[in-house]
Design an enzyme around this catalytic site. Structure first.
Site, PDB file in Angstrom:
ATOM      1  N   HIS A  12       3.757   2.279  -8.365  1.00  0.00           N
ATOM      2  CA  HIS A  12       5.183   3.040  -8.466  1.00  0.00           C
ATOM      3  C   HIS A  12       5.103   4.413  -8.757  1.00  0.00           C
ATOM      4  O   HIS A  12       3.591   4.484  -9.416  1.00  0.00           O
ATOM      5  CB  HIS A  12       5.923   2.519  -9.583  1.00  0.00           C
ATOM      6  CG  HIS A  12       6.833   1.281  -9.041  1.00  0.00           C
ATOM      7  ND1 HIS A  12       7.357   1.985  -7.807  1.00  0.00           N
ATOM      8  CD2 HIS A  12       6.863   0.506  -9.277  1.00  0.00           C
ATOM      9  CE1 HIS A  12       7.993   0.308  -7.304  1.00  0.00           C
ATOM     10  NE2 HIS A  12       7.309  -0.480  -8.220  1.00  0.00           N
ATOM     11  N   ASP A  20      -0.070  -9.596  -6.179  1.00  0.00           N
ATOM     12  CA  ASP A  20       1.939  -9.097  -5.500  1.00  0.00           C
ATOM     13  C   ASP A  20       1.118  -7.228  -5.905  1.00  0.00           C
ATOM     14  O   ASP A  20       3.052  -7.012  -6.678  1.00  0.00           O
ATOM     15  CB  ASP A  20       2.389  -9.351  -6.061  1.00  0.00           C
ATOM     16  CG  ASP A  20       3.719  -9.178  -5.797  1.00  0.00           C
ATOM     17  OD1 ASP A  20       4.069  -8.723  -4.940  1.00  0.00           O
ATOM     18  OD2 ASP A  20       4.973 -10.004  -6.935  1.00  0.00           O
ATOM     19  N   LEU A  77       0.766  -1.264  -0.011  1.00  0.00           N
ATOM     20  CA  LEU A  77      -0.078   0.333   0.161  1.00  0.00           C
ATOM     21  C   LEU A  77       0.976   1.636   0.181  1.00  0.00           C
ATOM     22  O   LEU A  77       0.644   1.905  -0.383  1.00  0.00           O
ATOM     23  CB  LEU A  77      -1.171   0.185   0.859  1.00  0.00           C
ATOM     24  CG  LEU A  77      -2.124  -1.188   1.630  1.00  0.00           C
ATOM     25  CD1 LEU A  77      -2.654  -1.226   2.312  1.00  0.00           C
ATOM     26  CD2 LEU A  77      -2.901  -1.194   0.792  1.00  0.00           C
ATOM     27  N   ARG A  78       2.155   1.282  -0.159  1.00  0.00           N
ATOM     28  CA  ARG A  78       3.041   2.237   0.122  1.00  0.00           C
ATOM     29  C   ARG A  78       2.811   2.824   1.676  1.00  0.00           C
ATOM     30  O   ARG A  78       3.875   4.395   1.486  1.00  0.00           O
ATOM     31  CB  ARG A  78       3.031   3.129  -1.346  1.00  0.00           C
ATOM     32  CG  ARG A  78       3.271   1.774  -2.365  1.00  0.00           C
ATOM     33  CD  ARG A  78       4.755   1.083  -2.263  1.00  0.00           C
ATOM     34  NE  ARG A  78       5.468   1.146  -3.564  1.00  0.00           N
ATOM     35  CZ  ARG A  78       5.880  -0.167  -3.564  1.00  0.00           C
ATOM     36  NH1 ARG A  78       6.950  -0.518  -3.134  1.00  0.00           N
ATOM     37  NH2 ARG A  78       6.034  -0.661  -4.869  1.00  0.00           N
TER      38      ARG A  78
END
Lengths: 431, 327
Positions: free
Chosen positions: A310, A306, A64-65
């Site tokens: 970005h 997965d 999820l960053r």
């Protein structure tokens, strides 16, 4: 809140249901299947005629960053994408910044997810402190804080003794490990499969043995310690073969495969497409076929996204310098359904790979729609064709090789705890 | 091979020169023929033709190289183009300005051609995919992938000595795994139709899958050199010792160094080539490097003619020695 999902075709693999049945939801739970409970007055009726109604999807790995890399994505943006993909539970790996190796970070992730209220986010705790592969993390404390499993993300535990101790400790408290088998030395500097395509492109390879050597090392320790291990995102046919034997031998292991590995191969790299830069790398067509076979015979129990969103710059570089990963939440269902169209899986098997299969790995009580189960539901139109378009993607990351693909099967509604977390824009007017 | 034709324009003419793979024999022969006519320019007292007058060629070198850059610069100057050398150390790009920002800056200066050397495989492709449509890109070496002008100057040298490619047996000795030169040579040789390409070295430098490139693999140099017409030695990078790929330079020389004794099993008129710079006593003995069968220095001078040929073809200019030769 009472909801009636009417006229849909209910597919609930865990309960062996595959029939046209209405679904009655009340108080965030499944109240009844087929027959209305006495005096049931729905507050909302969802017309699901011509659609499949199934448990919400459980994704065993999605990044999820947040915290730490909010320029790539946030819990808000990525749970939006997950809900659009029909996902109601997802597991996020510990390689955030800071790492999920303290209860505070584990709780932060869950609280932010609760605020967004679209997806149940299950954090995976760090197996070792700071993922350095040296000191065991406080696994029990982390489990109490909501971590459903432990992993060292894609960082190695070089020291086999540390790995053994971690497994013994986890086994003594019945904790699950989720490991991505890749030998760090064999994979060093590699960015593509070590094979003909990599050789032609002059890109450093990650050999099949990077996966099989590490898988075998872990399996020997499973045998010794009795730890329960789930292997994430296998990529080689040989690993499927080894795992099949390990399961036959009765080891407490399971594994999943990432959806993109079932459709792409090293041949997709021939124009240095950085959107196809993933770790583990895309392998040969034979590997792809073996992974499909592993799903069919149950060696592989789940399909994961997965997901790795970005920022645009991360992919705007020569191949080896671009960052690996695909923004994958929104294509999980159509890529899985494609296997049904290609005759690899039955519809029920395909849905099991997204629901009861992964739910069984994390002992999650979701993943089925029996009476009393949590009302996590996905409704999708299995026939609708659509194209993935960067403009309408909900994920902050638009890095996907599937842009422009003709995809079939589109989520129209997602419900979490009996509340709509996603509704396809065109359906809003109708309901 | 999707998108490999990024090198060709709609008419099938060369637009970029990134990789030998995917280019037809006829285009390679065209380059060799053009180079043949340019090599006469070099023999003249005034070594300049006005073919690319008014064009600006940028040498964009992200990896240090004096030799290759010098031959590209000379080739451009002999075609009367303006040249600009930009040397960028890897640290400079990592400090902020992205590769694309730098390209767009140079584009804004109205350049016509980029000659690119970069440590990453695929970098020249990446640049070609992102430059403005009027700019041509020449790959002057990208990572372990390709070095097409080097391969073409090697083909030019072979053709001068052996005339036809069809009956030749060629051996390439050394680090195939990491060599962009070897990859491009293999593609060029097979495209031009030689009988047999052999690669010679240990498995650590020549993976088993190399046969997929259409070559025969030999681990024993004595066997591999038997009856070959051309021996191409590759430079051995020192870092191969630290990566556990080889035990020592001493043992490498013993097994794969080219000595007069080993060369004797090749055909009597076999030529010896090396892309330079050579490591004497590591991959080749001085007797062979300086001996009568060596064409190593010829390769260097042929490099200029071949690069002139590629540049003029990319800019859509043809040249024949009996036509508008010289100013």
């Amino acid at each position: 809140m009472k909801i009636l999902i009417q006229g849909g075709h209910l597919v609930d693999p865990a309960n062996g249901v595959d029939a046209q049945l209405d679904l009655f939801l009340e108080g965030g739970l499944v109240a009844s299947v087929g027959e209305a409970p006495a005096g049931f007055e729905p507050d909302q009726v969802i017309d699901a005629s011509g659609q499949i109604v199934c448990p919400g999807f459980v994704d065993l790995q999605a990044r999820l960053r947040e915290p730490g890399q909010e320029h790539k994505g946030s819990i808000d943006s990525e749970t939006r994408a997950a809900a659009r993909g029909g996902i109601t539970t997802l597991c996020c790996p510990p390689d955030t910044s800071p790492v999920i190796d303290t209860p505070a970070v584990a709780k932060l992730v869950q609280e932010r997810a609760d605020q967004a209220a679209r997806v149940r986010v299950a954090p995976i705790g760090a197996l070792t402190t700071a993922l350095e592969g040296e000191q065991l993390s406080e696994m029990v404390t982390l489990a109490e804080a909501g971590c459903i499993a432990f992993s060292n993300a894609d960082l190695p535990v070089h020291n086999t003794l540390v790995l053994r101790r971690a497994m013994e400790y986890a086994a003594s408290h019945s904790l699950l490990l989720m490991l991505q088998p890749q030998d760090a030395w064999l994979a060093a500097k590699g960015c593509v499969h070590e094979g003909v395509v990599g050789l032609r492109l002059g890109l450093s390879g990650i050999p099949e043995s990077a996966e099989t050597v590490e898988l075998s090392r872990i399996l020997m320790l499973v045998e010794q310690t009795g730890a329960r291990v789930h292997f994430g995102q296998l990529s080689t046919g040989r690993a499927v073969q080894i795992l099949r034997q390990a399961k036959r031998d009765g080891l407490p292991v399971s594994a999943d495969v990432a959806a993109h590995q079932l459709h792409l191969t090293e041949m997709d790299l021939l124009d240095y497409s950085s959107d196809c830069h993933v770790i583990p790398p895309l392998r040969t067509q034979r590997d792809r076929d073996s992974l499909r076979e592993g799903l069919r015979d149950g060696t592989l129990i789940a399909i994961s996204s997965d997901h790795q969103p970005h920022d645009a710059d991360a992919k705007l570089a020569p191949f080896a310098e671009s960052e690996p990963g695909i923004s994958a939440l929104e294509t999980l269902l159509p890529l899985t359904l494609r296997l049904v169209d290609e005759g690899v899986l039955s519809l029920e098997q395909a849905i099991a790979c997204l629901t009861s299969g992964p739910a069984s790995v994390i002992d999650n009580h979701n993943g089925h729609l029996g009476v009393g189960a949590r009302a996590d539901v996905c409704i999708f139109d299995p026939q609708q064709h659509w194209r993935l378009d960067a403009q309408t993607m909900q994920s902050a990351g638009h890095n996907t090789p599937f842009l422009g693909w003709d995809l079939k099967g589109r989520v129209t509604h997602t419900l979490l705890n009996g509340r709509l977390s996603y509704q396809e824009p065109s359906k809003k007017a109708e309901d | 091979m999707n998108n490999k034709n990024i090198q060709l324009n709609k008419e099938g003419r060369l637009r970029h020169f990134l990789d030998i793979e995917g280019i037809k024999r006829q285009l390679l022969v065209e380059i060799l023929d053009a180079a043949e006519s340019f090599s006469s320019v070099e023999a003249q007292r005034v070594k300049k033709v006005p073919l690319l007058r008014g064009k600006t060629i940028v040498n964009l070198f992200f990896e240090p190289s004096t030799r290759t850059r010098n031959t590209f610069e000379l080739a451009a100057k002999r075609l009367s183009a303006d040249t600009l050398n930009v040397n960028i150390s890897a640290s400079a790009t990592s400090k902020g300005e992205s590769l694309l920002d730098m390209l767009h800056n140079l584009e804004a200066m109205h350049c016509d051609m980029f000659v690119v050397r970069h440590a990453q495989s695929g970098a020249a492709h990446f640049i070609a995919q992102h430059v403005a449509p009027h700019i041509s890109v020449i790959n002057a070496g990208d990572g372990s992938h390709a070095h097409p002008t080097q391969a073409m100057l090697d083909m030019f040298t072979i053709r001068r000595h052996k005339q036809a490619f069809a009956d030749l047996k060629v051996a390439i000795v050394g680090d195939i795994l990491h060599s962009r030169v070897a990859r491009s040579q293999i593609h060029a040789l097979t495209t031009l139709g030689v009988t047999e390409v052999r690669v010679i070295g240990p498995k650590t430098l020549i993976p088993d899958i190399s046969t997929a490139l259409g070559v025969h693999v030999y681990h024993d140099m004595w066997e591999g050199l038997r009856e070959v017409d051309v021996v191409i030695m590759l430079r051995l990078q020192k870092e191969r010792m630290t990566g556990a790929l080889l035990p020592s330079e001493h043992e490498y020389y013993k097994l794969y160094g080219l000595t007069p004794e080993k060369l004797a099993v090749a055909k009597e008129d076999a030529i010896v080539m090396h892309p330079g710079p050579i490591n004497r006593g590591v991959e080749i003995s001085s007797e062979v490097a300086d001996g009568p069968q060596s064409v190593i220095l010829e390769q260097v001078s042929n490099g200029i003619a071949v690069r002139m040929a590629v540049m003029s073809i990319l800019m859509g200019q043809s040249f024949s020695s009996d036509g508008e030769a010289g100013p």
